[in-house]
Write a protein that holds these residues in place. Structure first.
Motif, PDB file in Angstrom:
ATOM      1  N   MET A   1      -0.324  14.012  47.727  1.00 43.11           N
ATOM      2  CA  MET A   1       0.040  15.310  48.285  1.00 43.11           C
ATOM      3  C   MET A   1      -0.991  16.340  47.849  1.00 43.11           C
ATOM      4  N   LYS A   2      -1.131  17.396  48.645  1.00 43.49           N
ATOM      5  CA  LYS A   2      -2.087  18.458  48.346  1.00 43.49           C
ATOM      6  C   LYS A   2      -1.447  19.459  47.398  1.00 43.49           C
ATOM      7  N   MET A   3      -2.167  19.780  46.324  1.00 39.59           N
ATOM      8  CA  MET A   3      -1.694  20.769  45.364  1.00 39.59           C
ATOM      9  C   MET A   3      -2.889  21.632  44.976  1.00 39.59           C
ATOM     10  N   GLY A   4      -3.042  22.800  45.645  1.00 41.35           N
ATOM     11  CA  GLY A   4      -4.219  23.619  45.426  1.00 41.35           C
ATOM     12  C   GLY A   4      -5.456  22.848  45.815  1.00 41.35           C
ATOM     13  N   PRO A   5      -6.469  22.800  44.961  1.00 45.46           N
ATOM     14  CA  PRO A   5      -7.689  22.053  45.291  1.00 45.46           C
ATOM     15  C   PRO A   5      -7.579  20.568  45.008  1.00 45.46           C
ATOM     16  N   TYR A   6      -6.413  20.114  44.534  1.00 36.26           N
ATOM     17  CA  TYR A   6      -6.259  18.733  44.091  1.00 36.26           C
ATOM     18  C   TYR A   6      -5.426  17.913  45.069  1.00 36.26           C
ATOM     19  N   ASP A   7      -5.751  16.626  45.163  1.00 33.88           N
ATOM     20  CA  ASP A   7      -4.866  15.634  45.764  1.00 33.88           C
ATOM     21  C   ASP A   7      -4.107  15.000  44.606  1.00 33.88           C
ATOM     22  N   VAL A   8      -2.779  15.089  44.639  1.00 30.53           N
ATOM     23  CA  VAL A   8      -1.957  14.685  43.492  1.00 30.53           C
ATOM     24  C   VAL A   8      -1.082  13.514  43.908  1.00 30.53           C
ATOM     25  N   THR A   9      -1.032  12.495  43.049  1.00 28.20           N
ATOM     26  CA  THR A   9      -0.259  11.301  43.347  1.00 28.20           C
ATOM     27  C   THR A   9       0.623  10.943  42.158  1.00 28.20           C
ATOM     28  N   TYR A  10       1.876  10.665  42.466  1.00 30.17           N
ATOM     29  CA  TYR A  10       2.808  10.145  41.460  1.00 30.17           C
ATOM     30  C   TYR A  10       2.559   8.646  41.377  1.00 30.17           C
ATOM     31  N   ILE A  11       1.873   8.227  40.295  1.00 30.82           N
ATOM     32  CA  ILE A  11       1.453   6.836  40.161  1.00 30.82           C
ATOM     33  C   ILE A  11       2.597   5.940  39.701  1.00 30.82           C
ATOM     34  N   GLY A  12       3.349   6.418  38.726  1.00 36.86           N
ATOM     35  CA  GLY A  12       4.427   5.613  38.172  1.00 36.86           C
ATOM     36  C   GLY A  12       5.021   6.287  36.966  1.00 36.86           C
ATOM     37  N   ASP A  13       5.858   5.577  36.243  1.00 41.60           N
ATOM     38  CA  ASP A  13       6.500   6.145  35.065  1.00 41.60           C
ATOM     39  C   ASP A  13       6.824   5.030  34.091  1.00 41.60           C
ATOM     40  N   SER A  14       7.134   5.439  32.880  1.00 46.09           N
ATOM     41  CA  SER A  14       7.531   4.484  31.845  1.00 46.09           C
ATOM     42  C   SER A  14       8.565   5.139  30.955  1.00 46.09           C
ATOM     43  N   ALA A  15       9.438   4.328  30.403  1.00 44.03           N
ATOM     44  CA  ALA A  15      10.513   4.835  29.556  1.00 44.03           C
ATOM     45  C   ALA A  15      10.114   4.729  28.095  1.00 44.03           C
ATOM     46  N   HIS A  16      10.539   5.720  27.308  1.00 45.61           N
ATOM     47  CA  HIS A  16      10.365   5.658  25.857  1.00 45.61           C
ATOM     48  C   HIS A  16      11.136   4.438  25.348  1.00 45.61           C
ATOM     49  N   PRO A  17      10.541   3.654  24.448  1.00 45.53           N
ATOM     50  CA  PRO A  17      11.217   2.416  24.023  1.00 45.53           C
ATOM     51  C   PRO A  17      12.523   2.639  23.285  1.00 45.53           C
ATOM     52  N   LYS A  18      12.716   3.830  22.695  1.00 46.48           N
ATOM     53  CA  LYS A  18      13.907   4.038  21.888  1.00 46.48           C
ATOM     54  C   LYS A  18      14.706   5.266  22.269  1.00 46.48           C
ATOM     55  N   LYS A  19      14.200   6.075  23.197  1.00 43.29           N
ATOM     56  CA  LYS A  19      14.882   7.316  23.540  1.00 43.29           C
ATOM     57  C   LYS A  19      15.075   7.424  25.045  1.00 43.29           C
ATOM     58  N   GLN A  20      15.939   8.330  25.434  1.00 46.74           N
ATOM     59  CA  GLN A  20      16.237   8.531  26.852  1.00 46.74           C
ATOM     60  C   GLN A  20      15.220   9.489  27.462  1.00 46.74           C
ATOM     61  N   GLN A  21      13.952   9.123  27.390  1.00 52.41           N
ATOM     62  CA  GLN A  21      12.889   9.947  27.930  1.00 52.41           C
ATOM     63  C   GLN A  21      12.039   9.128  28.889  1.00 52.41           C
ATOM     64  N   THR A  22      11.639   9.754  29.976  1.00 48.35           N
ATOM     65  CA  THR A  22      10.787   9.105  30.962  1.00 48.35           C
ATOM     66  C   THR A  22       9.456   9.837  31.021  1.00 48.35           C
ATOM     67  N   TYR A  23       8.370   9.084  30.919  1.00 52.46           N
ATOM     68  CA  TYR A  23       7.018   9.631  30.980  1.00 52.46           C
ATOM     69  C   TYR A  23       6.426   9.324  32.349  1.00 52.46           C
ATOM     70  N   PHE A  24       5.928  10.347  33.017  1.00 52.92           N
ATOM     71  CA  PHE A  24       5.427  10.209  34.382  1.00 52.92           C
ATOM     72  C   PHE A  24       3.900  10.250  34.383  1.00 52.92           C
ATOM     73  N   LYS A  25       3.316   9.433  35.231  1.00 52.21           N
ATOM     74  CA  LYS A  25       1.868   9.412  35.399  1.00 52.21           C
ATOM     75  C   LYS A  25       1.536  10.143  36.697  1.00 52.21           C
ATOM     76  N   ILE A  26       0.911  11.298  36.559  1.00 53.10           N
ATOM     77  CA  ILE A  26       0.582  12.134  37.720  1.00 53.10           C
ATOM     78  C   ILE A  26      -0.940  12.249  37.794  1.00 53.10           C
ATOM     79  N   TRP A  27      -1.494  11.732  38.874  1.00 49.37           N
ATOM     80  CA  TRP A  27      -2.957  11.671  39.020  1.00 49.37           C
ATOM     81  C   TRP A  27      -3.430  12.868  39.855  1.00 49.37           C
ATOM     82  N   PHE A  28      -4.277  13.692  39.254  1.00 45.84           N
ATOM     83  CA  PHE A  28      -4.910  14.827  39.923  1.00 45.84           C
ATOM     84  C   PHE A  28      -6.362  14.444  40.222  1.00 45.84           C
ATOM     85  N   ARG A  29      -6.796  14.681  41.443  1.00 47.36           N
ATOM     86  CA  ARG A  29      -8.196  14.414  41.762  1.00 47.36           C
ATOM     87  C   ARG A  29      -8.692  15.420  42.799  1.00 47.36           C
TER      88      ARG A  29
END
Length: 866
Positions: A633-661
């Protein structure tokens, strides 16, 4: 009863030393009092020996308490409430430290620890003022010791014990499984520790490296304000109203440097951990720490005025006194629970309100007690203090605002007595003198601090007077519209004041010196306003014009101080601490105005997916972009893509990989989000930022799919097809292109006799795009062992290979609107934010240079006198 697995020794040691520290601090305070008042040398010597021994005992006790509590946290001794409440087994070491000062008891212990360290420096380095100064320091230590005592006297709880056991705290009262016979009315069962597997964890918002180092620095700043206060009160008490000045200046400069650094480290934490899109939100606790710093800065400048001209001594006494009083007031605001719903930093009320207020009240009235000139006056003030303390306890509900009147009464009484004792210069300052404009600048900062603390105290006023006062819908602007005017005045004064001489300055000489810096500043400011531009029109043209003027003033401060450093000071760094600090302060002003005035939202919604944040949310749907996984998707001068995510091994937290180019750059951001499992419910988000020399790209997760609302209830429809056959769905068709089987699978966990089948499908949408899908099924011993499902998110399809018999495949197709994986982001561009952070560092360095230079001059003066 013998409780299995419970280690009570660390708590017993800790509590013993809490009591010892309380007694030792009281004995030290009384002994130093006797040293100061005694006229007999032998008596002074005896009392001084006892005072030092007592304070050393106090310091040792605090270290042991600190070590005992850390031992409990580090070794996960969850039989103690503090460890269970503020830590867990998954915490890293640095976050165990954060857990140490997350609670009120730990932060109070940190505060008292720094008092001990700084007090030992006074004992070692300043024999002349040791007794009266350390009397006040030890008295403050006594009050802090009561806050971690945790005992009851006549049904009144004094302090909160950090070493209380979980079974004694009441936490387990409503947990039947913890009781004998599973009945809460029965005693705690002996093996209750076997049921406690982990702690309650540290607040996720505090699991940031800045929260490991920010609180110790901030509380060192808090502790440091006691020493200018103590020197000022000692000067009044001993009648030496001028001699204390040279001694206190290094302490005051140290306090300005460390407290300012601690405040801005908190701003950096907020920038990296909170999701309001900035570093300063005029949060009440932020303000409560800023106000004492502003007043201390005012005190430093009036003190310098007095050293050079004899003016502003009374103002210096007042500023140093109020700086510490507002530290106590900010502690009350933070720890009493009154800001529980108004600040993300505030603690919950754990019953310390009365003690916190008593600490504030007593030290407010310590000021007039020290300023009194006769023993009769002191006895009267002491009696009034006791009566007012009791009156506050009994009359607070009867007379609305009575506690506030008591504090104001103490400050007014101090001003009256201090003005009687402290001489004032009779000659008026010249308007062309440095001291005149330094005093004006100090007064502006002081008035600014009073305005801030008034707005900050609205929750207190609401509670005292039963009203519903509020700063308005736009809380941030209610502060900014006033403080931008302060920035204009202070920026200009920071630029021009040093070009004046003390006493009087020929106007032609002043204009000659300031002309070139003024011209350069005008050119630089014009370039910024015309080329870089600030078009912040959110609050109207009038406010924008004020921002422009403030920016000009900030640039003026930067250029003028840099010019003064290389012209008047000839680049002599050791003697140029003031110019360096003012240069850094100018950068701070410019950084604030540029980063905030040109802050740009990048994440305008172009996805077509509207998120309803609710009427009470600060988020605006149009400023949040929803990214579908794998789709750019277009975000200002960047093309931004939601690549994926991963969960914290011990907590209820999700880490997202957002690629700006972009054509010139490419980077990955890793914001994380979670439903807050400690504190208030709701989505919590930690931002991620990419740092450049001239800007930051800053993004955080503002919304996630609701798992309850997005449950997939659609069912698979199965079709039996051969290679080349077609399956139709609502938005296109699917072709089975290939079907293959294989024995002797090279996959772990399967036997050689198991058979795998693969199917290759082409998904063709009506509008043109096609998608490839590969499916796998493994069968063995007459049953299906494994089936893969493939999601074609763009078509809202889920595909599955269900069975294969004689070259014919049974394919499942499911159409569902809830198969799409997405995340909603808010992203900003912060231009020139590093001017702010760099300016803070330079300001601190300049202030410390001034401190060390004053220490050097004091040593030289002492050497000449001896």
């Amino acid at each position: 009863m013998n409780y299995i697995g419970e280690d009570s020794l660390p708590g017993q040691i800790g509590h013993f030393f809490v009591i010892l520290s309380l007694v030792a601090s009281f004995v030290a305070s009384f002994s130093y009092f006797k040293v100061t008042r005694s006229a007999v040398p032998d008596d002074r010597k005896s009392w001084l020996k006892l005072a030092r021994l007592s304070f050393l005992t106090e310091a040792f006790s605090v270290i042991v308490i600190f070590a005992a509590l850390f031992h409990i946290l580090y070794h996960h001794l969850f039989e103690y409430k503090y460890a269970w409440q503020h830590s867990s087994r998954s915490l890293e070491l640095k976050y165990i430290l954060s857990g140490f000062w997350e609670g009120q008891e730990g932060s109070t212990l940190l505060w008292t620890f720094w008092h001990c360290v700084l007090g030992l420096i006074v004992i070692k380095k300043d024999k002349e003022w040791e007794a009266p100064v350390m009397m006040i320091v030890s008295f403050a230590q006594f009050f802090l010791a009561t806050m971690i005592l945790g005992v009851y006297v006549l049904d009144v709880k004094i302090g909160s014990d950090p070493f209380i056991l979980l079974r004694e705290s009441g936490v387990l009262d409503n947990a039947p499984v913890m009781h004998v016979g599973f009945n809460p009315a029965n005693p705690i069962r002996p093996d209750y520790m076997t049921l406690i597997k982990d702690g309650n964890d540290l607040n996720p918002l505090l699991q940031n490296y800045w929260m490991t180092i920010h609180p110790p620095v901030l509380f060192l700043g808090f502790a440091s304000t006691l020493f200018p206060f103590a020197y000022a009160m000692a000067g009044l008490w001993t009648g030496r109203t001028k001699e204390w000045i040279s001694k206190v200046l290094p302490w005051a400069l140290f306090s300005v440097a460390v407290l300012g650094l601690g405040i801005m480290m908190g701003a950096k934490w907020a920038y990296e951990s909170l999701n309001f899109g900035g570093y300063w939100a005029w949060d009440p606790v932020e303000n409560a720490s800023l106000v004492p710093w502003l007043i201390m800065v005012s005190g430093v400048h009036t003190l310098l005025v007095f050293k050079h001209t004899g003016f502003s001594l009374r103002a210096t006494f007042l500023f140093f006194g109020l700086s510490f009083i507002f530290i106590l007031y900010s502690t009350f605001l933070t720890k009493s629970g009154v800001l529980g719903e108004a600040s993300v930093h505030a603690f919950a009320d754990i019953g310390m309100n009365g003690q916190l207020f008593l600490f504030l009240l007593v030290f407010t009235w310590v000021m007039p007690l020290m300023a009194a000139t006769t023993n009769k006056q002191r006895w009267i003030i002491a009696g009034v203090t006791v009566l007012l303390s009791l009156g506050t306890y009994f009359l607070s509900e009867v007379i609305p605002g009575f506690p506030l009147y008591v504090i104001l009464g103490g400050i007014i009484t101090f001003i009256v007595f201090m003005n009687r004792q402290v001489p004032a210069a009779k000659k008026e300052e010249s308007a062309s003198s440095r001291e005149f404009w330094m005093f004006i600048g100090s007064l502006v900062l002081f008035l600014s601090s009073l305005i801030i603390i008034f707005q900050t105290s609205l929750p207190v006023f609401n509670k005292l007077y039963k009203i519903n006062a509020a700063p308005g819908e736009n809380n941030e602007f209610s502060y900014n519209q006033i403080q931008v005017l302060v920035a204009i005045i202070v920026g200009i004064l920071t630029a021009i004041v040093q070009y004046f001489r003390y006493k009087e300055t020929p106007i032609n000489l002043f204009l000659k010196k300031i002309a070139v810096p003024t011209l350069i500043s005008a050119l630089v400011a014009t370039f910024i306003l015309v080329v870089i531009k600030i078009n912040y029109d959110k609050e109207g043209l009038g406010f924008l014009i004020n921002i422009w003027i403030a920016l000009v003033a900030g640039v003026y401060a930067v250029v003028a101080n840099l010019a003064y450093l290389f012209t008047a000071m000839k680049g002599n760094i050791r003697n140029s601490g003031g110019s360096i600090a003012h240069f850094g302060f100018g950068l701070v002003l410019v950084g604030i105005l540029l980063s905030a005035g040109k802050k740009e939202v990048l994440s305008y919604n172009t996805s077509g997916i509207a998120i309803d944040f609710g009427k009470d949310s600060k988020e605006v749907s149009g400023e949040n972009l929803t990214l579908v996984k794998g789709i750019s998707m277009k975000m200002g001068p960047y093309d931004v893509t939601y690549i994926g995510d991963s969960a914290h091994p011990k907590k209820q937290q999700t880490y997202f990989k957002i690629w700006f180019r972009s054509p010139t750059d490419s980077f990955m951001l890793h914001p994380n989000a979670f439903i807050n499992y400690k504190g208030n419910e709701g989505l919590m988000a930690n931002p991620s930022a990419r740092h450049y020399w001239d800007h930051d790209i800053f993004a955080y997760v503002s919304a996630l799919p609701n798992p309850e609302k997005n449950k997939d209830t659609a069912q698979f429809a199965f079709s039996t097809k051969k290679v080349g056959d077609t399956i139709f769905y609502s938005r296109g068709f699917i072709v089975l292109e290939k079907l293959a089987g294989k024995d002797n699978l090279p996959l772990a966990g399967f036997d050689k006799s198991d058979t795998g089948y693969t199917a290759s499908l082409k998904v063709q949408s009506i509008k043109g795009p096609s998608y490839q899908s590969d499916l796998l099924m493994i069968r063995g011993k007459g049953q299906t062992l494994f089936q893969s499902q493939d999601t074609v998110m763009a078509q809202s399809l889920v595909l599955m290979l269900n069975n294969v018999v004689n070259g014919v495949a049974q394919i499942g197709v499911k159409e569902s609107s809830n198969v799409m994986e997405y995340v909603t982001l808010k992203a900003y561009k912060f231009p020139y934010i590093n001017l702010l952070w760099g300016g803070v560092i330079i300001t601190v360095i300049g202030t410390l240079i001034s401190m060390f230079n004053r220490l050097r001059l004091n040593r030289m003066r002492k050497g000449i006198q001896t």
